[in-house]
Design a protein around this motif. Structure first.
Motif, mmCIF file in Angstrom:
data_model
loop_
_atom_site.group_PDB
_atom_site.id
_atom_site.type_symbol
_atom_site.label_atom_id
_atom_site.label_comp_id
_atom_site.label_asym_id
_atom_site.label_seq_id
_atom_site.Cartn_x
_atom_site.Cartn_y
_atom_site.Cartn_z
ATOM 1 N N LYS A 132 70.059 12.813 56.430
ATOM 2 C CA LYS A 132 69.067 12.715 55.364
ATOM 3 C C LYS A 132 67.708 12.342 55.944
ATOM 4 O O LYS A 132 67.625 11.565 56.895
ATOM 5 C CB LYS A 132 69.489 11.651 54.348
ATOM 6 C CG LYS A 132 70.861 11.866 53.731
ATOM 7 C CD LYS A 132 71.247 10.688 52.854
ATOM 8 C CE LYS A 132 72.667 10.815 52.310
ATOM 9 N NZ LYS A 132 73.057 9.613 51.518
ATOM 10 N N ASP A 133 66.633 12.879 55.347
ATOM 11 C CA ASP A 133 65.302 12.535 55.854
ATOM 12 C C ASP A 133 64.916 11.102 55.535
ATOM 13 O O ASP A 133 63.935 10.569 56.067
ATOM 14 C CB ASP A 133 64.248 13.513 55.336
ATOM 15 C CG ASP A 133 64.165 13.566 53.816
ATOM 16 O OD1 ASP A 133 64.764 12.705 53.148
ATOM 17 O OD2 ASP A 133 63.504 14.484 53.297
ATOM 18 N N SER A 134 65.696 10.429 54.691
ATOM 19 C CA SER A 134 65.432 9.024 54.356
ATOM 20 C C SER A 134 66.060 8.062 55.362
ATOM 21 O O SER A 134 65.896 6.842 55.249
ATOM 22 C CB SER A 134 65.980 8.710 52.960
ATOM 23 O OG SER A 134 67.387 8.964 52.916
ATOM 24 N N PHE A 135 66.773 8.589 56.364
ATOM 25 C CA PHE A 135 67.448 7.747 57.361
ATOM 26 C C PHE A 135 66.489 6.753 57.999
ATOM 27 O O PHE A 135 65.350 7.085 58.325
ATOM 28 C CB PHE A 135 68.067 8.633 58.445
ATOM 29 C CG PHE A 135 68.537 7.870 59.654
ATOM 30 C CD1 PHE A 135 69.760 7.234 59.651
ATOM 31 C CD2 PHE A 135 67.731 7.773 60.793
ATOM 32 C CE1 PHE A 135 70.192 6.518 60.758
ATOM 33 C CE2 PHE A 135 68.145 7.061 61.901
ATOM 34 C CZ PHE A 135 69.381 6.431 61.889
ATOM 35 N N GLN A 136 66.975 5.519 58.171
ATOM 36 C CA GLN A 136 66.218 4.474 58.844
ATOM 37 C C GLN A 136 66.944 4.067 60.128
ATOM 38 O O GLN A 136 68.178 3.973 60.152
ATOM 39 C CB GLN A 136 66.091 3.241 57.936
ATOM 40 C CG GLN A 136 65.275 3.456 56.687
ATOM 41 C CD GLN A 136 63.784 3.546 56.968
ATOM 42 O OE1 GLN A 136 63.285 2.966 57.946
ATOM 43 N NE2 GLN A 136 63.049 4.262 56.112
ATOM 44 N N PRO A 137 66.216 3.841 61.230
ATOM 45 C CA PRO A 137 66.864 3.406 62.477
ATOM 46 C C PRO A 137 67.682 2.136 62.270
ATOM 47 O O PRO A 137 67.316 1.268 61.464
ATOM 48 C CB PRO A 137 65.688 3.157 63.414
ATOM 49 C CG PRO A 137 64.560 3.978 62.857
ATOM 50 C CD PRO A 137 64.765 3.969 61.375
ATOM 51 N N VAL A 138 68.779 2.034 63.001
ATOM 52 C CA VAL A 138 69.704 0.908 62.835
ATOM 53 C C VAL A 138 69.921 0.209 64.182
ATOM 54 O O VAL A 138 70.482 0.805 65.112
ATOM 55 C CB VAL A 138 71.065 1.380 62.288
ATOM 56 C CG1 VAL A 138 72.013 0.196 62.123
ATOM 57 C CG2 VAL A 138 70.890 2.121 60.972
ATOM 58 N N PRO A 139 69.500 -1.060 64.313
ATOM 59 C CA PRO A 139 69.780 -1.810 65.549
ATOM 60 C C PRO A 139 71.287 -2.053 65.676
ATOM 61 O O PRO A 139 71.973 -2.348 64.689
ATOM 62 C CB PRO A 139 69.029 -3.123 65.362
ATOM 63 C CG PRO A 139 68.049 -2.860 64.261
ATOM 64 C CD PRO A 139 68.692 -1.837 63.370
ATOM 65 N N LEU A 140 71.800 -1.905 66.886
ATOM 66 C CA LEU A 140 73.205 -2.183 67.157
ATOM 67 C C LEU A 140 73.330 -3.532 67.847
ATOM 68 O O LEU A 140 72.447 -3.929 68.615
ATOM 69 C CB LEU A 140 73.809 -1.084 68.040
ATOM 70 C CG LEU A 140 73.726 0.339 67.494
ATOM 71 C CD1 LEU A 140 74.259 1.339 68.520
ATOM 72 C CD2 LEU A 140 74.478 0.466 66.182
ATOM 73 N N LYS A 141 74.428 -4.224 67.563
ATOM 74 C CA LYS A 141 74.680 -5.506 68.222
ATOM 75 C C LYS A 141 75.318 -5.235 69.578
ATOM 76 O O LYS A 141 76.485 -5.526 69.829
ATOM 77 C CB LYS A 141 75.582 -6.373 67.342
ATOM 78 C CG LYS A 141 74.942 -6.741 66.003
ATOM 79 C CD LYS A 141 75.911 -7.507 65.118
ATOM 80 C CE LYS A 141 75.275 -7.824 63.755
ATOM 81 N NZ LYS A 141 76.241 -8.510 62.853
ATOM 82 N N ALA A 142 74.515 -4.637 70.427
ATOM 83 C CA ALA A 142 75.005 -4.215 71.735
ATOM 84 C C ALA A 142 73.834 -4.090 72.692
ATOM 85 O O ALA A 142 72.692 -3.843 72.276
ATOM 86 C CB ALA A 142 75.739 -2.879 71.616
ATOM 87 N N THR A 143 74.113 -4.273 73.966
ATOM 88 C CA THR A 143 73.099 -4.101 75.006
ATOM 89 C C THR A 143 73.684 -3.281 76.149
ATOM 90 O O THR A 143 74.902 -3.164 76.306
ATOM 91 C CB THR A 143 72.609 -5.447 75.564
ATOM 92 O OG1 THR A 143 73.717 -6.132 76.175
ATOM 93 C CG2 THR A 143 72.000 -6.301 74.463
ATOM 94 N N LEU A 144 72.793 -2.731 76.952
ATOM 95 C CA LEU A 144 73.214 -1.964 78.120
ATOM 96 C C LEU A 144 72.530 -2.509 79.365
ATOM 97 O O LEU A 144 71.326 -2.785 79.354
ATOM 98 C CB LEU A 144 72.872 -0.486 77.958
ATOM 99 C CG LEU A 144 73.326 0.430 79.101
ATOM 100 C CD1 LEU A 144 73.893 1.744 78.572
ATOM 101 C CD2 LEU A 144 72.166 0.728 80.066
ATOM 102 N N SER A 145 73.316 -2.667 80.415
ATOM 103 C CA SER A 145 72.787 -3.052 81.721
ATOM 104 C C SER A 145 73.147 -1.970 82.722
ATOM 105 O O SER A 145 74.237 -1.391 82.667
ATOM 106 C CB SER A 145 73.363 -4.399 82.175
ATOM 107 O OG SER A 145 72.972 -5.435 81.291
#
Length: 548
Positions: A270-283
């Protein structure tokens, strides 16, 4: 002129092509066998495989009676090649890669859960420490379509998690025109847009259907040597960290964030989609060896007797993936017999055929381009630095994988482009009882995945020819079964090898059709164009004065 014309005449009782020239299919097979042999080491740029391949091509073009069609050297003489400067990057050793989610650190193995590409930014190491992950749907910013997956989010220092293909892949048709992939669906675009947004890296979630190939293809292709054209500012086109992850990994880290992957996947359409932060990190931590090398496009030519400055071009890429990690059988060499030693063998045979048939009114170019597997780089370089004027290039007929399971009643091209060149191909096909079938896999984005695309972007009418799927023996079911098996078991894998048991009759018919169209263009005065509503029409029209 009609565009995207479908043949409606009844199919002839036979698909035999009973016109000159006579193609030597044993010679075609022998050329494929040589190019895809283990001693060519998978024909990767800047390797012994390139050296052997370029020498082979020049030798075969000379023997065919072609003229050198490449750049003019310091001695004032025209040579057989065009230098293609490239940045070459390799990951040194095994990268250290960790995703942290759900309170645990999850080590990732290159080629298993993740496939990381060597950085093409010019840096000699990549170090990321607990970089936060942000899900940005399809990672698309397309103002002309009223679409923005970023919604003003500051993504600097973040790793973007993105879906492959574009929002219309699963329907219904919306702002991206339906199931046919747009360029916004290509992985190359995902990386480019992430760089424009200033992200630290990208994790593309692999799914077989929208990617159009399985994880084996991703895992075998991406960890190998990476190439790009030499750019003034490489960080404007690439993030330091570019990668794919398995779908199951994505599902787990979404779950650990209290999120449902499938629900968010649907929301992303959908064009109404909003970015979603994930409870995750990458090293991540690994060294990169990067250098500037020079690869080669190889060009043979037959000069037209009346209009030598006007060019009909046949193209095919000579490179493949090279040497990679062992497969289940311990094989490390990606021989690339169908992809694309077969296209090069066809290019050479067409050159012989044109030479044997006598001079044409216009010139005919046989262009073997480098580094297609690294992002269409040889053809991209040629389109920006043409040896022969693009405004007077009549059309481009590209060949990428020209051996199928046998003769077909139909033929196709990659994608759904509308142009007069296709109308002419359809007319030539009808003469020999073959009909045009639109690309049966437009969702795979084939139009953006072969060497006609860079030429199209600068306005030159260009198509990538494909053999048919409606086989004389077995019909559409047999054609689809062969295609699906090839994609699953051979495409970009070590098993793409030459076979003495190939049925080359279909390839012979295809060569006849490609020759007929090229000869018609080379002996005629037609200047094919794109349809009035094509995105490539303006670029072609801008060069109209050159053709007067």
């Amino acid at each position: 002129m009609k565009y995207l014309l479908l043949a409606t005449a009844a199919l002839a009782a036979t698909t035999a092509f009973a016109a000159e020239p006579q193609f030597d299919m044993k010679r075609v097979s022998d050329d494929i066998r040589v190019l895809s042999a283990d001693d060519f080491q998978g024909r990767a740029p800047a390797t012994v495989g390139e050296t052997k391949t370029v020498a082979f091509l020049i030798d075969r073009m000379k023997a065919a009676g072609l003229e050198p069609g490449g750049s003019i050297g310091a001695d004032g003489q025209r040579g057989w090649t065009q230098d293609v400067p490239l940045r070459m990057s390799d990951i040194v050793g095994k990268p250290s890669l960790t995703l942290t989610y759900g309170g645990k650190a999850h080590a990732l193995t290159q080629g298993k859960e993740i496939a990381v590409r060597a950085a093409l930014t010019g840096q000699d190491n990549v170090t990321l420490k607990e970089a936060p992950l942000l899900f940005v749907g399809y990672g698309i910013k397309a103002p002309e379509r009223g679409w923005d997956d970023f919604k003003g989010q500051d993504v600097k220092g973040k790793i973007l998690v993105v879906l492959i293909n574009d929002p219309d892949f699963e329907g219904p048709a919306g702002k991206f025109g339906g199931k046919a992939m747009t360029y916004y669906g290509r992985w190359t675009y995902k990386y480019e847009e992430a760089a424009r947004q200033g992200a630290a890296g990208v994790l593309i979630v692999h799914e077989t259907a929208p990617a159009s190939y399985g994880w084996a293809t991703v895992a075998s292709s991406n960890p190998n040597t990476m190439f790009d054209i030499v750019r003034p500012d490489p960080k404007a086109a690439h993030t330091p960290f570019e990668s794919w992850i398995q779908r199951d990994v994505a599902v787990d880290l979404f779950k650990a964030s209290g999120l449902d992957f499938e629900a968010l996947r649907a929301e992303a359409r959908k064009d109404s989609f909003q970015p979603v932060p994930l409870k995750a990190t990458l090293s991540a931590d690994y060294k990169v060896k990067t250098q500037i090398i020079t690869s080669q496009n190889v060009l043979g030519r037959l000069t037209g007797r009346k209009y030598p400055d006007e060019t009909v071009a046949y193209t095919a890429h000579w490179d493949h993936i090279g040497v990679g990690e062992p497969d289940a059988n311990g094989d490390t060499i990606f021989n690339g017999a169908l992809d694309n030693a077969s296209g090069i063998a066809s290019l050479l045979e067409l050159g012989r055929a044109f030479k044997a048939a006598g001079p044409t009114e216009r010139s005919v170019l046989f262009l073997a381009v480098a580094a297609e597997e690294k992002g269409l780089l040889g053809s991209t370089y040629y389109a920006s630095n043409p040896v022969w004027p693009l405004g007077k290039t009549v059309g481009v007929l590209n060949m990428d994988g020209t051996i199928g399971p046998g003769p077909a009643k139909d033929f196709t091209i990659s994608g759904t482009a509308r142009l007069g060149l296709l109308d002419m191909l359809v007319e030539e096909g009808r003469k020999v009882g073959r009909s045009y079938t639109p690309d049966p896999r437009v969702e795979a984005g084939g139009f953006f995945r072969s060497d006609h695309f860079p030429m199209a972007k600068v306005g030159v009418p260009a198509i990538s020819f494909g053999g048919g799927i409606d086989l004389v023996n077995g019909g559409v079911a047999a054609g689809k079964a062969w295609r699906d098996a090839y994609i699953k078991d051979k495409y970009h894998q070590p098993d793409d090898e030459w076979s003495p048991d190939w049925n080359l009759e279909g390839a012979r018919l295809d060569l006849g059709l490609l020759y007929s169209l090229g000869r018609r263009l080379a002996d005629g005065r037609d200047w094919p164009n794109w349809s009035p509503d094509s995105e490539f029409r303006a670029a072609r029209d801008a060069s109209a004065a050159e053709r007067k």
